[in-house]
Design a protein around this motif. Structure first.
Motif, mmCIF file in Angstrom:
data_model
loop_
_atom_site.group_PDB
_atom_site.id
_atom_site.type_symbol
_atom_site.label_atom_id
_atom_site.label_comp_id
_atom_site.label_asym_id
_atom_site.label_seq_id
_atom_site.Cartn_x
_atom_site.Cartn_y
_atom_site.Cartn_z
ATOM 1 N N SER A 1 0.823 -1.208 0.000
ATOM 2 C CA SER A 1 0.000 0.000 0.000
ATOM 3 C C SER A 1 0.858 1.260 0.000
ATOM 4 C CB SER A 1 -0.947 -0.003 1.192
ATOM 5 O OG SER A 1 -0.205 -0.017 2.398
ATOM 6 N N LEU A 2 2.075 1.189 0.555
ATOM 7 C CA LEU A 2 2.972 2.340 0.533
ATOM 8 C C LEU A 2 3.367 2.696 -0.902
ATOM 9 C CD1 LEU A 2 4.746 4.408 1.997
ATOM 10 C CD2 LEU A 2 6.547 2.666 2.036
ATOM 11 N N LYS A 3 3.708 1.683 -1.685
ATOM 12 C CA LYS A 3 4.055 1.929 -3.088
ATOM 13 C C LYS A 3 2.855 2.456 -3.867
ATOM 14 C CE LYS A 3 7.724 -1.471 -3.593
ATOM 15 N NZ LYS A 3 8.153 -2.681 -4.306
ATOM 16 N N ARG A 4 1.672 1.956 -3.544
ATOM 17 C CA ARG A 4 0.472 2.412 -4.235
ATOM 18 C C ARG A 4 0.194 3.888 -3.923
ATOM 19 N NH1 ARG A 4 -2.938 -1.387 -2.684
ATOM 20 N NH2 ARG A 4 -2.549 -2.625 -4.517
ATOM 21 N N ARG A 5 0.327 4.261 -2.638
ATOM 22 C CA ARG A 5 0.122 5.661 -2.264
ATOM 23 C C ARG A 5 1.181 6.578 -2.869
ATOM 24 N NH1 ARG A 5 0.092 4.595 3.426
ATOM 25 N NH2 ARG A 5 -1.477 3.010 3.585
ATOM 26 N N LEU A 6 2.445 6.146 -2.871
ATOM 27 C CA LEU A 6 3.501 6.948 -3.478
ATOM 28 C C LEU A 6 3.248 7.161 -4.961
ATOM 29 C CD1 LEU A 6 6.787 5.649 -1.802
ATOM 30 C CD2 LEU A 6 5.788 7.925 -1.646
ATOM 31 N N ARG A 7 2.829 6.122 -5.633
ATOM 32 C CA ARG A 7 2.527 6.244 -7.057
ATOM 33 C C ARG A 7 1.375 7.215 -7.283
ATOM 34 N NH1 ARG A 7 0.573 1.279 -10.857
ATOM 35 N NH2 ARG A 7 0.032 2.548 -12.634
ATOM 36 N N THR A 8 0.375 7.150 -6.419
ATOM 37 C CA THR A 8 -0.767 8.054 -6.558
ATOM 38 C C THR A 8 -0.354 9.498 -6.317
ATOM 39 O OG1 THR A 8 -2.269 6.321 -5.830
ATOM 40 C CG2 THR A 8 -3.083 8.580 -5.702
ATOM 41 N N SER B 1 0.217 10.390 -10.242
ATOM 42 C CA SER B 1 -1.150 10.636 -10.702
ATOM 43 C C SER B 1 -1.645 12.033 -10.356
ATOM 44 C CB SER B 1 -2.093 9.602 -10.104
ATOM 45 O OG SER B 1 -1.735 8.315 -10.539
ATOM 46 N N VAL B 2 -1.474 12.465 -9.117
ATOM 47 C CA VAL B 2 -1.988 13.772 -8.703
ATOM 48 C C VAL B 2 -1.311 14.911 -9.457
ATOM 49 C CG1 VAL B 2 -2.201 15.359 -6.751
ATOM 50 C CG2 VAL B 2 -2.791 12.950 -6.461
ATOM 51 N N PRO B 3 0.042 14.942 -9.578
ATOM 52 C CA PRO B 3 0.640 16.020 -10.367
ATOM 53 C C PRO B 3 0.219 16.003 -11.832
ATOM 54 C CG PRO B 3 2.302 15.005 -9.002
ATOM 55 C CD PRO B 3 1.071 14.173 -8.884
ATOM 56 N N PHE B 4 0.065 14.838 -12.407
ATOM 57 C CA PHE B 4 -0.350 14.759 -13.807
ATOM 58 C C PHE B 4 -1.764 15.302 -13.997
ATOM 59 C CE2 PHE B 4 -2.284 12.517 -17.395
ATOM 60 C CZ PHE B 4 -1.422 12.927 -18.401
ATOM 61 N N VAL B 5 -2.665 14.975 -13.082
ATOM 62 C CA VAL B 5 -4.034 15.488 -13.173
ATOM 63 C C VAL B 5 -4.043 16.998 -12.995
ATOM 64 C CG1 VAL B 5 -6.282 15.489 -12.021
ATOM 65 C CG2 VAL B 5 -5.145 13.336 -12.505
ATOM 66 N N CYS B 6 -3.281 17.503 -12.029
ATOM 67 C CA CYS B 6 -3.228 18.958 -11.822
ATOM 68 C C CYS B 6 -2.644 19.661 -13.039
ATOM 69 C CB CYS B 6 -2.403 19.274 -10.584
ATOM 70 S SG CYS B 6 -3.199 18.759 -9.057
ATOM 71 N N LEU B 7 -1.596 19.109 -13.616
ATOM 72 C CA LEU B 7 -1.000 19.695 -14.815
ATOM 73 C C LEU B 7 -1.988 19.660 -15.977
ATOM 74 C CD1 LEU B 7 1.621 20.829 -16.124
ATOM 75 C CD2 LEU B 7 2.095 18.482 -16.810
ATOM 76 N N SER B 8 -2.717 18.570 -16.114
ATOM 77 C CA SER B 8 -3.698 18.455 -17.199
ATOM 78 C C SER B 8 -4.844 19.448 -17.027
ATOM 79 C CB SER B 8 -4.270 17.040 -17.261
ATOM 80 O OG SER B 8 -3.249 16.110 -17.541
ATOM 81 N N LEU B 9 -5.200 19.734 -15.785
ATOM 82 C CA LEU B 9 -6.286 20.690 -15.549
ATOM 83 C C LEU B 9 -5.845 22.133 -15.765
ATOM 84 C CD1 LEU B 9 -7.982 19.125 -12.417
ATOM 85 C CD2 LEU B 9 -8.899 19.231 -14.737
ATOM 86 N N THR B 10 -4.595 22.439 -15.489
ATOM 87 C CA THR B 10 -4.125 23.818 -15.627
ATOM 88 C C THR B 10 -3.546 24.110 -17.013
ATOM 89 O OG1 THR B 10 -1.963 23.228 -14.704
ATOM 90 C CG2 THR B 10 -3.658 24.065 -13.183
ATOM 91 N N TRP B 11 -3.184 23.103 -17.765
ATOM 92 C CA TRP B 11 -2.541 23.305 -19.065
ATOM 93 C C TRP B 11 -3.393 24.091 -20.055
ATOM 94 C CZ3 TRP B 11 -2.100 19.389 -23.471
ATOM 95 C CH2 TRP B 11 -1.243 19.881 -24.457
ATOM 96 N N PRO B 12 -4.697 23.849 -20.187
ATOM 97 C CA PRO B 12 -5.479 24.617 -21.158
ATOM 98 C C PRO B 12 -5.543 26.124 -20.824
ATOM 99 C CG PRO B 12 -6.702 22.688 -20.481
ATOM 100 C CD PRO B 12 -5.498 22.765 -19.617
ATOM 101 N N PHE B 13 -5.332 26.490 -19.561
ATOM 102 C CA PHE B 13 -5.433 27.889 -19.168
ATOM 103 C C PHE B 13 -4.106 28.632 -19.249
ATOM 104 C CE2 PHE B 13 -8.806 25.660 -16.795
ATOM 105 C CZ PHE B 13 -9.877 26.246 -17.432
ATOM 106 N N MET B 14 -3.040 27.919 -19.606
ATOM 107 C CA MET B 14 -1.720 28.589 -19.710
ATOM 108 C C MET B 14 -1.604 29.349 -20.998
ATOM 109 S SD MET B 14 0.811 25.714 -18.315
ATOM 110 C CE MET B 14 1.292 25.705 -16.640
#
Length: 107
Positions: free
Chosen positions: A83-90, A94-107
């Motif tokens: 579960s530690l590896k799963r949380r680290l991967r998330t 995953s979280v930075p990629f989603v945040c980058l994908s959400l902010t990219w169209p507004f740049m």
């Protein structure tokens, strides 16, 4: 279905209503055939006793090489992922990629 299609091919009508009727008939026919085939396949699977045969021969998760642990639900040994590896991967991927994908169209 082929006989109805041949009739439509042989008698070419200029009205688009007939093509819409043929398309609707084709849609209903395909849905009914698939459902009848699914029901017949389930009947044969039950009759032949091969309902659970696939589960006996497949690996728990093919292509995954990890530490074997006991599954609390089935009690079988299968590869586990910490579960530690799963949380680290998330949190680190995953979280930075989603945040980058959400902010990219507004740049």
């Amino acid at each position: 279905m082929a006989s109805v299609g041949l009739l439509y091919y042989a008698f070419t009508w200029e009205s688009y209503d007939n093509y819409v009727i043929f398309a609707m008939f084709n849609l209903i026919w395909a849905t009914v055939i698939l459902e009848v085939w699914k029901r017949y396949s389930a009947t044969l699977t039950y009759r032949w006793g091969s309902l659970l045969m696939k589960r006996q021969f497949e690996e728990p998760r093919p292509g995954f090489h990890g530490v074997l642990g006991t599954n609390p639900v089935t009690g079988k040994k299968e590869p586990t992922y910490s579960s530690l590896k799963r949380r680290l991967r998330t949190y680190l991927i995953s979280v930075p990629f989603v945040c980058l994908s959400l902010t990219w169209p507004f740049m």
